[in-house]
Design a protein around this motif. Structure first.
Motif, PDB file in Angstrom:
ATOM      1  N   GLU A  67       1.318  -1.188   0.479  1.00  0.00           N
ATOM      2  CA  GLU A  67      -0.203   0.364  -0.261  1.00  0.00           C
ATOM      3  C   GLU A  67       0.621   1.066  -0.038  1.00  0.00           C
ATOM      4  N   ASP A  68       1.985   1.301   0.192  1.00  0.00           N
ATOM      5  CA  ASP A  68       3.010   2.163   0.118  1.00  0.00           C
ATOM      6  C   ASP A  68       3.262   2.831  -1.177  1.00  0.00           C
ATOM      7  N   ALA A  69       2.922   2.617  -2.434  1.00  0.00           N
ATOM      8  CA  ALA A  69       3.209   2.558  -3.710  1.00  0.00           C
ATOM      9  C   ALA A  69       1.980   1.657  -4.971  1.00  0.00           C
ATOM     10  N   PHE A  70       0.801   1.670  -3.958  1.00  0.00           N
ATOM     11  CA  PHE A  70       0.084   0.841  -5.542  1.00  0.00           C
ATOM     12  C   PHE A  70      -1.453   1.453  -4.591  1.00  0.00           C
ATOM     13  N   GLU A  71      -2.476   1.332  -4.899  1.00  0.00           N
ATOM     14  CA  GLU A  71      -4.010   1.895  -4.511  1.00  0.00           C
ATOM     15  C   GLU A  71      -4.387   0.112  -4.839  1.00  0.00           C
ATOM     16  N   ILE A  72      -5.066  -0.200  -3.865  1.00  0.00           N
ATOM     17  CA  ILE A  72      -5.574  -1.410  -3.758  1.00  0.00           C
ATOM     18  C   ILE A  72      -7.208  -2.002  -3.719  1.00  0.00           C
ATOM     19  N   ASP A  73      -7.429  -2.494  -5.143  1.00  0.00           N
ATOM     20  CA  ASP A  73      -8.991  -2.522  -5.119  1.00  0.00           C
ATOM     21  C   ASP A  73      -9.280  -3.944  -4.555  1.00  0.00           C
ATOM     22  N   PRO A  74      -9.971  -4.305  -3.906  1.00  0.00           N
ATOM     23  CA  PRO A  74     -10.485  -5.996  -3.411  1.00  0.00           C
ATOM     24  C   PRO A  74     -11.424  -6.265  -4.739  1.00  0.00           C
ATOM     25  N   LEU A  75     -11.545  -7.191  -4.974  1.00  0.00           N
ATOM     26  CA  LEU A  75     -11.721  -7.874  -6.572  1.00  0.00           C
ATOM     27  C   LEU A  75     -12.930  -8.710  -6.343  1.00  0.00           C
ATOM     28  N   SER A  76     -12.738 -10.240  -5.718  1.00  0.00           N
ATOM     29  CA  SER A  76     -12.993 -10.892  -5.308  1.00  0.00           C
ATOM     30  C   SER A  76     -12.630 -12.104  -3.980  1.00  0.00           C
ATOM     31  N   SER A  77     -13.762 -12.843  -3.845  1.00  0.00           N
ATOM     32  CA  SER A  77     -12.552 -13.795  -2.677  1.00  0.00           C
ATOM     33  C   SER A  77     -13.964 -15.474  -3.314  1.00  0.00           C
ATOM     34  N   VAL A  78     -13.292 -16.220  -3.377  1.00  0.00           N
ATOM     35  CA  VAL A  78     -13.511 -17.832  -3.308  1.00  0.00           C
ATOM     36  C   VAL A  78     -12.976 -18.680  -2.398  1.00  0.00           C
ATOM     37  N   ASP A  79     -14.052 -19.854  -2.203  1.00  0.00           N
ATOM     38  CA  ASP A  79     -14.026 -20.958  -1.524  1.00  0.00           C
ATOM     39  C   ASP A  79     -12.544 -21.376  -1.804  1.00  0.00           C
ATOM     40  N   ILE A  80     -11.338 -21.922  -1.372  1.00  0.00           N
ATOM     41  CA  ILE A  80     -10.564 -23.075  -1.802  1.00  0.00           C
ATOM     42  C   ILE A  80     -10.983 -24.128  -2.343  1.00  0.00           C
ATOM     43  N   TYR A  81     -10.716 -24.109  -3.496  1.00  0.00           N
ATOM     44  CA  TYR A  81     -11.002 -25.160  -4.254  1.00  0.00           C
ATOM     45  C   TYR A  81      -9.866 -25.907  -4.870  1.00  0.00           C
ATOM     46  N   GLY A  82      -9.754 -26.922  -6.040  1.00  0.00           N
ATOM     47  CA  GLY A  82      -9.063 -28.064  -6.470  1.00  0.00           C
ATOM     48  C   GLY A  82      -8.171 -28.797  -5.484  1.00  0.00           C
ATOM     49  N   ALA A  83      -7.198 -29.052  -5.880  1.00  0.00           N
ATOM     50  CA  ALA A  83      -6.141 -29.822  -5.189  1.00  0.00           C
ATOM     51  C   ALA A  83      -5.891 -29.399  -3.602  1.00  0.00           C
ATOM     52  N   LEU A  84      -5.706 -28.394  -3.666  1.00  0.00           N
ATOM     53  CA  LEU A  84      -5.058 -27.040  -1.887  1.00  0.00           C
ATOM     54  C   LEU A  84      -6.550 -27.430  -1.607  1.00  0.00           C
ATOM     55  N   ALA A  85      -7.895 -28.205  -1.739  1.00  0.00           N
ATOM     56  CA  ALA A  85      -8.896 -28.341  -0.043  1.00  0.00           C
ATOM     57  C   ALA A  85      -8.473 -28.912  -0.084  1.00  0.00           C
ATOM     58  N   ASP A  86      -7.955 -30.086  -0.512  1.00  0.00           N
ATOM     59  CA  ASP A  86      -7.890 -31.355   0.162  1.00  0.00           C
ATOM     60  C   ASP A  86      -7.144 -30.805   1.670  1.00  0.00           C
ATOM     61  N   ARG A  87      -6.729 -29.701   1.633  1.00  0.00           N
ATOM     62  CA  ARG A  87      -4.826 -29.660   2.459  1.00  0.00           C
ATOM     63  C   ARG A  87      -5.925 -28.346   3.888  1.00  0.00           C
ATOM     64  N   CYS A  88      -6.488 -28.067   3.273  1.00  0.00           N
ATOM     65  CA  CYS A  88      -6.987 -26.672   4.228  1.00  0.00           C
ATOM     66  C   CYS A  88      -8.435 -26.180   3.405  1.00  0.00           C
ATOM     67  N   SER A  89      -8.642 -25.164   3.997  1.00  0.00           N
ATOM     68  CA  SER A  89     -10.238 -24.249   4.366  1.00  0.00           C
ATOM     69  C   SER A  89      -9.585 -22.741   3.890  1.00  0.00           C
ATOM     70  N   GLY A  90     -10.558 -22.226   3.267  1.00  0.00           N
ATOM     71  CA  GLY A  90     -10.237 -20.712   3.883  1.00  0.00           C
ATOM     72  C   GLY A  90     -10.679 -19.782   2.311  1.00  0.00           C
ATOM     73  N   GLN A  91      -9.884 -18.823   1.927  1.00  0.00           N
ATOM     74  CA  GLN A  91     -10.512 -17.836   0.933  1.00  0.00           C
ATOM     75  C   GLN A  91      -9.260 -17.661   0.157  1.00  0.00           C
ATOM     76  N   GLU A  92      -9.493 -18.270  -0.992  1.00  0.00           N
ATOM     77  CA  GLU A  92      -8.538 -17.813  -2.384  1.00  0.00           C
ATOM     78  C   GLU A  92      -8.865 -16.053  -2.833  1.00  0.00           C
ATOM     79  N   GLN A  93      -8.452 -14.891  -2.920  1.00  0.00           N
ATOM     80  CA  GLN A  93      -8.655 -13.502  -2.757  1.00  0.00           C
ATOM     81  C   GLN A  93      -7.892 -13.023  -3.761  1.00  0.00           C
TER      82      GLN A  93
END
Length: 217
Positions: A182-208
């Motif tokens: 944030e010292d050098a960029f303006e940051i715009d949130p775009l979207s957030s989805v549940d972690i999916y694919g092979a990684l979902a077998d290891r953890c749960s959370g959000q991909e943002q």
């Protein structure tokens, strides 16, 4: 094995331990690429690109693509999938693979120079920041800025309970991501989805996903 060592990643590719690799185009790229507002033919840099099919997707939309990847196996797989034979050139400790609007630098990301990479119009970071343990993030972000200069970025991060899974990919919650950029960029949130694919077998959370635009002076 130290996750900061290149041999860690080389072994992951050799042993097929690549849950971070997606077999389809990343959902955030497909949805939010227009947020970068690029002209036709713009060059997009993908740090730690692996053998991502996102490369194919960008090329099909008229972008030129540059990538950096440690694993020779992953780089070769990209060109085999595209059914093209790259020109290969050794540059110091790196190898430059190039064909039809695609250039991939195989070797240590931190040994890549801005004079090697040349001008780029945007960065798409799906797998690089999240591959860095907290102790390496300052070095990574600093080197990326030196390579690319002030260009927009489409950034993908994960937010999950790090105590429940040992990265990589590592959790980068919003406050940590903002501390880097944030010292050098303006940051715009775009979207957030549940972690999916092979990684979902290891953890749960959000991909943002986030759009980072160079801040105006």
């Amino acid at each position: 094995m130290d996750k900061m060592e290149p041999s860690f990643w080389e072994n992951r590719w050799r042993e097929g331990k690549t849950a971070f690799h997606e077999g389809a185009v990343n959902v955030h790229l497909a949805r939010h690429f227009p947020a970068l507002k690029l002209d036709p033919g713009a060059r997009v840099f993908l740090p730690l690109c692996g053998k991502s099919v996102d490369i194919d997707w960008l090329l099909a939309r008229g972008c030129r693509v540059s990538g950096s990847e440690l694993s020779k196996e992953a780089v070769v797989a990209v060109f085999e999938r595209l059914e093209v034979t790259p020109d290969i050139e050794r540059v110091r400790d790196l190898h430059r693979y190039a064909s039809n609007g695609l250039v991939v630098w195989q070797g240590d990301f931190f040994k890549l120079r801005n004079t090697d990479l040349g001008p780029v119009e945007a960065v798409y970071d799906r797998a690089a920041l999240v591959a860095m343990p907290p102790s390496m993030r300052d070095s990574y972000v600093g080197h990326l800025r030196r390579l690319c200069g002030p260009v927009p970025q489409l950034l993908v991060t994960y937010d999950y309970d790090q105590a429940r899974m040992d990265g990589p990919p590592f959790a980068v919650p919003e406050r940590d991501m903002r501390a880097q950029y944030e010292d050098a960029f303006e940051i715009d949130p775009l979207s957030s989805v549940d972690i999916y694919g092979a990684l979902a077998d290891r953890c749960s959370g959000q991909e943002q996903s986030w759009c980072l635009r160079p801040a105006l002076d």
